[in-house]
Design a protein around this motif. Structure first.
Motif, short mmCIF file in Angstrom:
data_model
loop_
_atom_site.label_atom_id
_atom_site.label_comp_id
_atom_site.label_asym_id
_atom_site.label_seq_id
_atom_site.Cartn_x
_atom_site.Cartn_y
_atom_site.Cartn_z
N PHE A 138 0.78 -1.24 0.11
CA PHE A 138 -0.04 -0.04 0.05
C PHE A 138 0.71 1.29 -0.07
O PHE A 138 0.59 2.23 -0.61
CB PHE A 138 -1.03 0.02 1.35
N LEU B 44 8.53 6.46 -6.59
CA LEU B 44 9.36 5.18 -7.13
C LEU B 44 10.49 5.73 -7.88
O LEU B 44 11.47 4.91 -7.86
CB LEU B 44 8.71 4.31 -8.16
N LEU C 219 13.95 3.77 -7.41
CA LEU C 219 14.70 3.24 -8.59
C LEU C 219 16.17 3.72 -8.68
O LEU C 219 17.38 3.01 -8.79
CB LEU C 219 14.17 3.58 -9.81
N PHE D 289 18.97 -7.09 -2.52
CA PHE D 289 18.04 -7.66 -3.39
C PHE D 289 16.87 -8.33 -2.55
O PHE D 289 15.98 -8.28 -2.68
CB PHE D 289 18.52 -8.67 -4.17
N PHE E 158 8.04 -9.26 -4.65
CA PHE E 158 8.93 -9.89 -5.74
C PHE E 158 9.37 -11.19 -5.41
O PHE E 158 9.22 -12.14 -6.20
CB PHE E 158 10.17 -9.00 -6.24
N LEU F 129 14.53 -6.69 -10.93
CA LEU F 129 13.62 -6.26 -9.89
C LEU F 129 13.40 -4.93 -10.36
O LEU F 129 12.13 -4.50 -10.03
CB LEU F 129 14.85 -5.80 -8.81
N ILE F 130 13.92 -4.09 -11.14
CA ILE F 130 13.63 -2.90 -11.57
C ILE F 130 12.51 -2.99 -12.62
O ILE F 130 11.51 -2.42 -12.60
CB ILE F 130 14.64 -2.12 -12.30
N TYR G 189 10.23 -5.47 -12.64
CA TYR G 189 9.11 -5.69 -11.79
C TYR G 189 8.45 -4.67 -11.04
O TYR G 189 7.05 -4.40 -11.17
CB TYR G 189 9.59 -6.78 -10.66
N LEU G 190 9.09 -3.64 -10.48
CA LEU G 190 9.01 -2.60 -9.89
C LEU G 190 8.00 -1.43 -10.98
O LEU G 190 7.01 -0.75 -10.49
CB LEU G 190 9.93 -1.70 -9.02
N LEU G 191 8.59 -1.61 -12.11
CA LEU G 191 7.83 -0.67 -13.14
C LEU G 191 6.47 -1.34 -13.48
O LEU G 191 5.55 -0.88 -13.69
CB LEU G 191 8.81 -0.71 -14.32
N PHE H 179 4.76 -3.19 -11.55
CA PHE H 179 3.92 -2.86 -10.48
C PHE H 179 3.19 -1.40 -10.47
O PHE H 179 1.89 -1.33 -10.23
CB PHE H 179 4.85 -2.84 -9.15
N GLU H 180 4.15 -0.72 -10.79
CA GLU H 180 3.80 0.85 -10.87
C GLU H 180 2.68 0.88 -11.97
O GLU H 180 1.69 1.63 -11.54
CB GLU H 180 4.81 1.68 -11.11
N PHE H 181 2.93 0.33 -13.04
CA PHE H 181 1.86 0.70 -14.15
C PHE H 181 0.89 -0.28 -14.31
O PHE H 181 -0.29 0.20 -14.94
CB PHE H 181 2.66 0.81 -15.40
N ARG I 174 -0.81 -1.14 -9.56
CA ARG I 174 -0.91 -0.07 -8.58
C ARG I 174 -2.54 0.28 -8.29
O ARG I 174 -2.92 0.08 -7.18
CB ARG I 174 -0.33 0.99 -9.01
N LEU J 171 -4.47 -2.32 -6.50
CA LEU J 171 -4.11 -2.40 -5.17
C LEU J 171 -4.71 -1.22 -4.31
O LEU J 171 -5.26 -1.61 -3.11
CB LEU J 171 -2.45 -2.41 -5.36
N LEU J 172 -4.21 -0.10 -4.64
CA LEU J 172 -4.89 1.22 -4.03
C LEU J 172 -6.34 1.02 -3.75
O LEU J 172 -6.80 1.57 -2.73
CB LEU J 172 -4.43 2.31 -4.85
#
Lengths: 403, 466
Positions: A273, A311, A315, A356, A365, B19-20, B22-24, B26-28, B31, B34-35
């Protein structure tokens, strides 16, 4: 020489700017304006400047970038910790001061590493003893029995064991690379991992295991060792999933945290969240909700950082870590001494796995296992140990201009 | 050893790159859902900080708004029980439902905002306001539809067949969202389940209104259907199962048109057996059965289980067997006939506007399914006009306007039948499609058709005045 110095100056200046903005914001967000955060920011700037100048004066030739990049991480960590819990920030400030001192001492010491590594047997035995002692006298904090309390001060032996482990591994494998030797070494690694496993410190156990694999692979170059290692890892993971409920809980919380949000999935869901709430640009420093996130100043600090800074900063932090590790690997490749190569590769990998595992954990992840985020999380043992490891890397790496 | 180190370096870089990545991702992609989670306490935090946006009907009539009085904020709903199940409620204690739940994020204006605008607002201390959600609903028509149901359990869906806009979506009995916290226990415990939006969450056997589907299949696949006659004796024997016509009436020698007007079961059973299970399934699917409709509110999927026996096929051709449909689904079936064979994608949220009235999002009309040809649609339309003029649906007649319709009386085991009516008007240029159900109401022609008539009557004269 001139060119490199200019880079360093630019980095220091941008770091100063970042810190002044952040700590000023923290000062201004109080009514009436509270100057204490700004004092702390200035104090932190003084510490790193003194550390940097000391290093330059004594010509402790190393890769100064390692120190500067980690100061960025330390700085953003200190800002976050101050924002979350002022009291912890003062203590963190002391740990960082100690860490910078340890960094300089270790940089200096490892100019004479030839003398140090003769004692690797003692280091190895010491690491096993430290972990064993923790099991016997340890105190459980946050689900893991990995703390020792002496005279009111608590610390995590497993952190200091990281230094001993890397020294032992590099020194042993420097000359002994026969299958028989690898078997002995594996015994050492497995012993350490089991001791950590008994303390329920899964994350740290995994870090040591993977680092052990990297050490063996770097020394031998034989792909079969990492393959055997990873197979053992998989088998071990399946068995512990079936046998130990605390392993099962972590795995299930990863697969579907929504099944039990108030219970098993609590940490990971709150973390997600927070990361989601931040978006790309963040809510702004001081405008997030750290009170919803458990272990927010230690294991889950990345989540609140992304919530408030966004984010993009998250990053950028990952990229800063990557830069530190890659520089260490490049130094290792440029080196002419197998001990340097092993130590640099091993230490960089150890910190890389740690980074990591926790960032991957809090973002769902990979399954979440609690370890600290190097340089950023609150914690004396963690900060001092990481600076010691950085000192070793700094001492062994070659300055850019010399390449 | 250099090569080994290089490989370790590559592995670590790959690890961090994944990892990067995955985070991108997640963001797009993850998210937003989830919110919106109810577990997210930040939503309530936003609720305190932000003035929740209004919910407005197509004519600008406010259905829900937040009234600020000093430090106090109060959510006020207009339209009483007629809008309850549709607009929903927003309660810290009991959560959210309806549009309030589905568009919570928009009403709070929670999407990533321009950081500069946020900065300006923070500096100037402007109280942040969420977005307004504009519905396609006509609140007057909504009220008429709800009142026409007269407290009986049932639902009315009215939509514009040319665009897919939902004009009314009434579910009865409803509840008044203003009193949700006071009356929660009573509303929750009510056996007539007022919290459910029957128009999209209720699944009912469609009975004879389903006959439009076998009729479509027959018109498009059976040669010379128009010239044929069928002999109806009032009951049909399918492998030993006797299926009666309504009240056991024998319709005698009739053509297809008359069979539709009288809703003759024997004729449709014969047609169904001729079309076969496969053909029937294909047509049901093409009208939107067994398909998840992407709608602004959560919709139950209407089901047409493939008939596995002759008996089941026979029952399926008259809309019984295990067929289940939402009132919205049956409105869509009628809209295919009304709109030259094409079902427009139904929607209920017309647009989103920000606090300064700027439209941030505006829904575009789009075709959803094309189950039948324009020629088939025209033929069915003629027959449906016959139903209202001289068949089972005469109760839906409006003088001066051609109304097309189809009644249904769906049998329910051990209880009174469900009364159905689907139809549209004016038949030559349809402006509105309605689907009506009254649970256990009895005959479709007697109970549901008059309700449809009231809704059409309310909507059409005004159009003609324009």
């Amino acid at each position: 020489m001139v060119k490199a110095s200019r880079y360093y100056r630019a980095m220091l200046l941008s770091l100063y700017l970042f810190l002044i903005i952040c700590f000023s914001l923290l000062s201004l967000s109080n009514t009436p304006i509270n100057p204490k955060p700004l004092y702390m920011g200035l104090g932190f700037m003084a510490i790193i400047t003194i550390g940097f100048i000391t290093m330059r004066i004594f010509a402790l030739n190393g890769d100064a970038m390692l120190f500067l990049l980690s100061n960025f991480l330390c700085g953003i960590g200190l800002v976050m910790i101050y924002r979350v819990n002022e009291g912890l920030a003062y203590r963190q400030f002391i740990w960082i001061t100690g860490g910078v001192a340890a960094f300089i001492v270790f940089t200096f010491l490892f100019k004479y590493y030839g003398h140090l590594i003769k004692y690797y047997w003692y280091f190895g035995i010491a690491s096993l003893l430290l972990l064993a002692v923790t099991i016997i006298f340890g105190k459980e904090i946050g689900g893991s029995t990995n703390w020792i309390i002496i005279a009111g001060y608590s610390f995590q032996p497993s952190e200091f064991v990281k230094i001993l482990f890397c020294l032992t591994s590099a020194s042993f494998l420097r000359e002994r690379r026969e299958p028989k030797d690898i078997l002995y070494y594996s015994g050492f690694v497995v012993a350490i991992v089991l001791l950590l496993f008994i303390q329920k410190d899964l994350g740290t156990a995994i870090i040591f295991f993977l680092t052990g694999i990297v050490f063996v692979y770097t020394a031998t170059g034989k792909l079969r060792y990492p393959l055997i290692g990873l197979t053992m890892f998989a088998v071990g993971a399946v068995i512990s999933y079936l046998v130990f409920s605390h392993v099962r809980v972590r795995f299930e919380a990863w697969l579907n945290p929504w099944m039990d949000v108030p219970g098993k999935g609590y940490q990971i869901v709150q973390s997600l969240f927070a990361i989601g709430a931040g978006g790309l640009f963040g809510s702004g420093l001081g405008l997030g909700h750290p009170e919803y996130i458990p272990a927010v100043s230690t294991d889950l600090i990345f989540s609140i950082m992304v919530e408030e800074f966004g984010l993009l900063v998250g990053l950028a932090v990952i990229v800063i870590y990557l830069l530190i590790f890659v520089r260490a690997y490049l130094s290792a490749m440029a080196s002419d001494d197998s001990l340097k190569e092993l130590l640099l590769t091993g230490i960089a990998s150890m910190l890389a796995f740690q980074t990591f595992i926790i960032i991957g954990g809090v973002t769902k992840f990979i399954p979440l296992t609690g370890v600290t985020l190097p340089f950023i999380s609150y914690g004396g043992s963690s900060i001092v140990t990481t600076f010691c490891l950085l000192g070793i890397m700094n001492s062994l790496s070659i300055e850019e201009v010399e390449r | 050893m250099k090569k080994n180190i290089r490989n370790v370096l590559i592995a670590v870089v790959l690890m961090f790159s994944s990892l990067i990545g995955y985070l991108l991702y997640f963001e797009f992609f993850m998210r937003d859902t989830l919110l919106a989670s109810d577990y997210n306490r930040r939503l309530w935090e936003e609720e305190n900080r932000v003035v929740r946006g209004s919910i407005i009907d197509r004519n600008g009539t406010v259905l829900a708004e937040t009234v600020v009085d000093g430090d106090q904020k109060k959510r006020v709903y207009y339209g009483d029980a007629s809008v309850g199940p549709l607009v929903g409620y927003n309660s810290r204690q009991y959560g959210r439902s309806g549009i309030e739940a589905a568009y919570n994020k928009e009403l709070l204006g929670m999407e990533t905002k321009n950081p500069f605008i946020l900065f300006r607002q923070n500096i100037l201390g402007i109280k942040d306001r969420g977005y307004d959600v504009i519905l396609t609903i006509d609140s007057g028509l909504q009220k008429t539809a709800y009142e026409a149901l007269g407290g009986r359990r049932g639902a009315v869906v009215a939509l514009n067949p040319r665009t897919g806009e939902i004009l009314a979506m009434a579910s009865s009995p409803g509840f008044n969202p203003n009193n949700i916290e006071r009356d929660w226990e009573k509303i929750k415990a009510d056996k007539e389940s007022p919290l459910i939006n029957r128009a999209i969450q209720g699944l009912y056997p469609p009975g004879s209104v389903f006959k439009i589907i076998p009729l479509s299949a027959a018109l498009e696949n059976i040669e010379g259907l128009d010239e044929r006659t069928f002999n109806c004796t009032g009951a049909t024997d399918v492998d030993g199962l006797i299926i009666k016509d309504y009240n056991g009436t024998a319709h005698g020698e009739i053509d297809i048109e008359r069979a539709v007007e009288l809703s003759c079961n024997s004729t449709f059973i014969n047609l169904g057996l001729e079309i076969g299970a496969q053909g029937m399934g294909a047509y049901a699917d093409s009208f939107g059965f067994n398909r998840n409709l992407d709608f602004d509110l959560p919709v139950k999927m209407s089901l047409f289980p493939n008939p596995t026996s002759k008996r089941e096929l026979a029952l399926s051709s008259i809309g019984q067997a295990d067929i289940l449909a939402t009132p919205l689904q049956m409105a869509m079936v009628a809209s295919a006939v009304a709109n030259d064979g094409t079902i427009m994608h139904p929607y209920i949220v017309k647009g989103i506007a920000d606090s300064e009235g700027r439209i941030r999002y505006s829904r575009q009309d789009e075709a959803y399914l094309s189950p039948i040809s324009g020629a088939t649609a025209d033929k069915i339309k003629e027959m449906m006009i016959g139903v209202v003029n001289r068949g089972t649906g005469t109760a839906a007649r409006i003088s001066g306007i051609d109304v097309a319709g189809k009644t249904g009386t769906a049998e329910v085991q051990g209880k009174k039948s469900h009364a159905w009516f689907i139809g549209f008007a004016p038949a030559d240029d349809p402006k509105i499609v309605v689907a009506v159900i009254v649970e256990n109401g009895g005959s479709g022609g007697q109970v549901a058709a008059p309700i449809a008539r009231q809704v059409l009557n309310k909507y059409l004269p005004r159009l003609f005045r324009d």
